[in-house]
Motif scaffolding. Structure first.
Motif, PDB file in Angstrom:
ATOM      1  N   GLU A 277       0.926  -1.266  -0.065  1.00  0.00           N
ATOM      2  CA  GLU A 277      -0.107  -0.067  -0.089  1.00  0.00           C
ATOM      3  C   GLU A 277       0.940   1.261  -0.165  1.00  0.00           C
ATOM      4  O   GLU A 277       0.319   2.448  -0.045  1.00  0.00           O
ATOM      5  CB  GLU A 277      -1.051  -0.027   1.192  1.00  0.00           C
ATOM      6  N   HIS A 278       2.217   1.027   0.197  1.00  0.00           N
ATOM      7  CA  HIS A 278       2.896   2.274   0.035  1.00  0.00           C
ATOM      8  C   HIS A 278       3.760   2.535  -0.982  1.00  0.00           C
ATOM      9  O   HIS A 278       4.704   3.275  -1.293  1.00  0.00           O
ATOM     10  CB  HIS A 278       3.872   2.120   1.361  1.00  0.00           C
ATOM     11  N   GLY A 297     -11.677  -4.737  -4.688  1.00  0.00           N
ATOM     12  CA  GLY A 297     -12.791  -4.041  -4.067  1.00  0.00           C
ATOM     13  C   GLY A 297     -12.475  -2.676  -3.894  1.00  0.00           C
ATOM     14  O   GLY A 297     -12.100  -1.830  -4.886  1.00  0.00           O
ATOM     15  N   PRO A 298     -11.976  -2.578  -2.589  1.00  0.00           N
ATOM     16  CA  PRO A 298     -11.241  -1.256  -2.455  1.00  0.00           C
ATOM     17  C   PRO A 298     -10.149  -0.829  -2.877  1.00  0.00           C
ATOM     18  O   PRO A 298      -9.550   0.289  -3.016  1.00  0.00           O
ATOM     19  CB  PRO A 298     -11.293  -1.354  -0.477  1.00  0.00           C
ATOM     20  N   MET A 315      -2.989  -0.767  -5.090  1.00  0.00           N
ATOM     21  CA  MET A 315      -3.558   0.554  -5.482  1.00  0.00           C
ATOM     22  C   MET A 315      -4.959   0.988  -5.510  1.00  0.00           C
ATOM     23  O   MET A 315      -5.746   0.282  -5.531  1.00  0.00           O
ATOM     24  CB  MET A 315      -3.405   0.488  -7.356  1.00  0.00           C
ATOM     25  N   ARG A 316      -4.682   2.082  -4.885  1.00  0.00           N
ATOM     26  CA  ARG A 316      -6.190   2.674  -4.377  1.00  0.00           C
ATOM     27  C   ARG A 316      -6.960   3.501  -5.624  1.00  0.00           C
ATOM     28  O   ARG A 316      -8.047   3.365  -5.773  1.00  0.00           O
ATOM     29  CB  ARG A 316      -6.273   3.440  -3.284  1.00  0.00           C
TER      30      ARG A 316
END
Ligand SMILES: Nc1ncnc2c1ncn2[C@@H]1O[C@H](COP(=O)(O)OP(=O)(O)OP(=O)(O)O)[C@@H](O)[C@H]1O
Ligand SMILES: [Mg+2]
Lengths: 356, 269
Positions: A277-278, A297-298, A315-316
């Motif tokens: 996530e970083h 999903g998220p 990846m968001r």
């Protein structure tokens, strides 16, 4: 309610040592979770606290009392087992009342306590049923009810939710947490679901092979893992570990790719740790060959190769990618961890809040 | 519809098993000469005279009482000891425990006649021939390996967490056995009781060797009637039908438990 102190505890089965000097201080009212890979000794430790296993070395204290030689029932501890261990020949009511019946508690008092537990756990409608007439979640609640009625000093849970389906597990997780907030009973909880650990615990104890790797709050473990083991254990998908070297203050992968490096890193062989996530898309970043894309999903987990080493990014946002494409990524430097390649220990860096 | 072949097989099985019983019953209510008439006489005057004669006039009720006394004691003792031993063996995971189990099995393999002789010698030495204790002890000895094995197979299915849970709840070892283990395997316990009862009730060889006039049991008494003279056949058939009844009644009462026990699922969460 009471504190629990585990001091230099060792355990051997005949000649075979499975616990090598474990120290944990659990405060009164704390919710502590033991995590670790299968076979690392979580259940053994819990069973030693309960009194179901002998202690080979060291001391276990409940409050100020050394309980090594105190029999289980006198320790005032209640335990919830993975398979619930409800007595099949007793109704829910009898199951919950059993411990009190054995120690000849007054009938009215038993009824009062069972009613209270049933109310807390919404089991009122099931009191006269047998365990086989209940669903998994209801059985789990009966198992907790059995623990609650005894009003123990310590609750022990050994993977209580692992027989439930995913949705129920999330619901029961919340219920157990609420229960703890309501009763404030010291709780020691074993799981190997690290989401459970992160969401429920006041503090997490990470165990490996009969030793403690790190004790800390969920965020301490997430932000400042003591070593590669803890870093890899907490978080999903797990932290990326990239092998390489520090040269002139820069990290170069084994393939010679330079990555953002925290200041103050000493030269030498290291493992570069960065959580999925970083990693963020960056046109100026390093090229990654995307092999698999998994939308959850998220976020979307992108698996790929950085040079010859595997890497995962969560990846968001950003443009969608597909397998076979190239993606340019960079690491958020303040989130980078460096580990000693030889010892696995996290190296101190110049990043504030990341003190060793 | 799939059930039909199974039904036929079971029906044949029943016919096969019931024929001797029916034959015995018919023999017991006819004159001996009619019973052996060729071709069989289908129409006859039924009579319960032989039943009355064997049980009352010939005093077979005494042998029934003897059999009952021996059976009840033998079953009670061997099932109680068997359950406790089986419980211990199911919880001990040591080599000694499994060694013990297999030596029990070996004992079970001895032909009864091999045991009957030493039993006789011992009973004579301690002056217990023709006494209840001799029969009871002998049957318990004979039956013990079986009750232990059977009970152990039921107890082995009890998850060990239930015992841990019992300990946490404050059970003493005895309470763990009596209030947790035993109630859980109750259907199995009834199966063990039934099989032990059948063994004790039907025991012939030991009774033949160890009893005389005072403690003679039914199987021995019945065997004494029969072969030599055809006129006795109706009497021994009447006795044989009579000996079945108590067991039949017991089975009817226990049916619910037995079916559950035999279906093995003695323990289900
Ligand atoms: N009765 C026993 N005899 C011998 N060794 C045992 C016994 N019980 C456990 N062990 C060993 O002790 C070690 C720790 O076992 P334990 O059950 O505590 O692991 P765990 O962390 O609870 O694993 P899991 O997550 O699979 O439940 C294992 O290596 C296991 O093989
Ligand atoms: Mg375990």
């Amino acid at each position: 309610m009471a504190s629990v102190t585990i001091r230099d505890v060792e355990k051997s089965y005949s000649e075979h040592a499975v616990m090598h000097g474990v120290n944990i201080d659990i405060e009164d009212g704390e919710f502590v979770i033991l995590v670790g890979p299968s076979g690392c000794g979580k259940s053994t430790l819990l069973r030693m606290i309960a009194g179901l296993e002998d202690i080979t070395g060291g001391d276990i204290l409940i409050g100020d009392t050394v309980v090594n030689d105190i029999e289980p029932k006198a320790r005032n501890i209640a335990m919830v087992f993975q398979n619930y261990a409800l007595y099949p020949h007793m109704t829910v009511r009898e199951n919950m009342a059993f411990a009190l019946t054995l120690n000849r508690t007054d009938k009215a008092e038993i009824a009062r306590r069972v009613a209270r537990a049933a109310e807390i756990l919404s089991l009122g409608a099931f009191l006269d049923r047998y365990p086989k007439q209940l669903s998994g979640g209801q059985r789990q609640r009966v198992a907790m009810g059995r623990a609650i009625v005894r009003d123990p000093q310590v609750f022990l849970f050994d993977e209580p939710l692992s027989n439930l389906d995913a949705k129920l597990r999330v619901q029961m997780r919340t219920e157990i947490k609420e229960l703890h907030q309501r009763l404030k009973t010291t709780t020691i909880y074993v799981t190997h679901d690290q989401i459970e650990a992160m969401t429920m615990a006041d503090r997490i104890v990470v165990m490996n092979d009969g030793r403690i790797e790190q004790i800390g709050t969920p965020l301490q473990l997430y932000d400042t893992p003591a070593n590669l083991f803890v870093a890899g254990f907490i978080g999903s998908p797990g932290m990326n570990f990239i092998e390489g070297e520090i040269e002139n203050g820069w990290f170069l992968t084994a393939d010679g790719i330079a990555l953002p490096t925290p200041p103050g890193a000493a030269a030498g062989k290291v493992v570069y740790g960065i959580r999925p996530e970083h990693l963020v898309p960056d046109p100026a970043g390093v090229p990654v060959d995307v092999t698999v894309v998994e939308p959850t999903g998220p976020e979307t987990d992108v698996f790929g190769k950085l040079g010859r080493q595997p890497i995962v990014a969560a990846m968001r946002e950003g443009p969608p990618v597909a397998a076979g494409e190239k993606l340019r990524l960079t690491a958020r430097v303040e989130r980078v961890h460096l580990f000693d390649a030889a010892t696995g220990r996290r190296l101190p860096t110049g990043i504030p809040g990341q003190a060793a | 519809m799939k059930q039909v072949p199974l039904f036929i097989v079971l029906l044949l099985f029943c016919v096969m098993n019931l024929t001797p019983v029916a034959w015995g019953f018919l023999t017991s209510i006819r004159q001996p000469v009619d019973a052996f008439a060729v071709p069989p006489k289908l129409i006859f005057e039924p009579t319960f005279r032989f039943h009355w004669e064997i049980w009352v006039d010939k005093g077979f009720w005494r042998f029934l009482i003897n059999t009952a006394i021996v059976s009840i004691f033998a079953v009670t003792i061997s099932v109680s000891i068997g359950s406790m031993a089986a419980y211990a063996l199911s919880r001990l995971r040591s080599r000694a425990a499994s060694g013990l189990l297999f030596s029990l099995l070996a004992m079970r393999m001895f032909p009864h006649i091999l045991l009957a002789i030493p039993f006789f010698v011992i009973a004579q030495a301690v002056n217990l021939i023709d006494s209840y204790p001799a029969m009871i002890i002998a049957i318990v000895a004979l039956n013990q390996p079986f009750t232990i094995w059977l009970m152990r197979s039921f107890l082995a299915e009890v998850p060990s967490e239930l015992y841990d849970s019992a300990v946490m709840d404050g059970c003493t070892p005895w309470q763990t056995f009596r209030r947790v283990a035993l109630p859980i395997v109750k259907p199995g316990l009834w199966v063990t009781v039934l099989f032990s009862l059948l063994l004790a009730y039907n025991e012939f060889l030991l009774a033949l060797v160890l009893t005389r006039t005072n403690t003679k049991t039914l199987p021995v008494a019945i065997a004494e009637y029969g072969a030599e003279d055809i006129t006795y056949w109706s009497l021994s058939a009447a006795a044989a039908i009579g000996i079945m009844l108590p067991i039949l009644i017991f089975m009817l009462f226990m049916q619910r438990h037995l079916v559950r026990g035999m279906a093995a699922g003695a323990v289900k969460g």
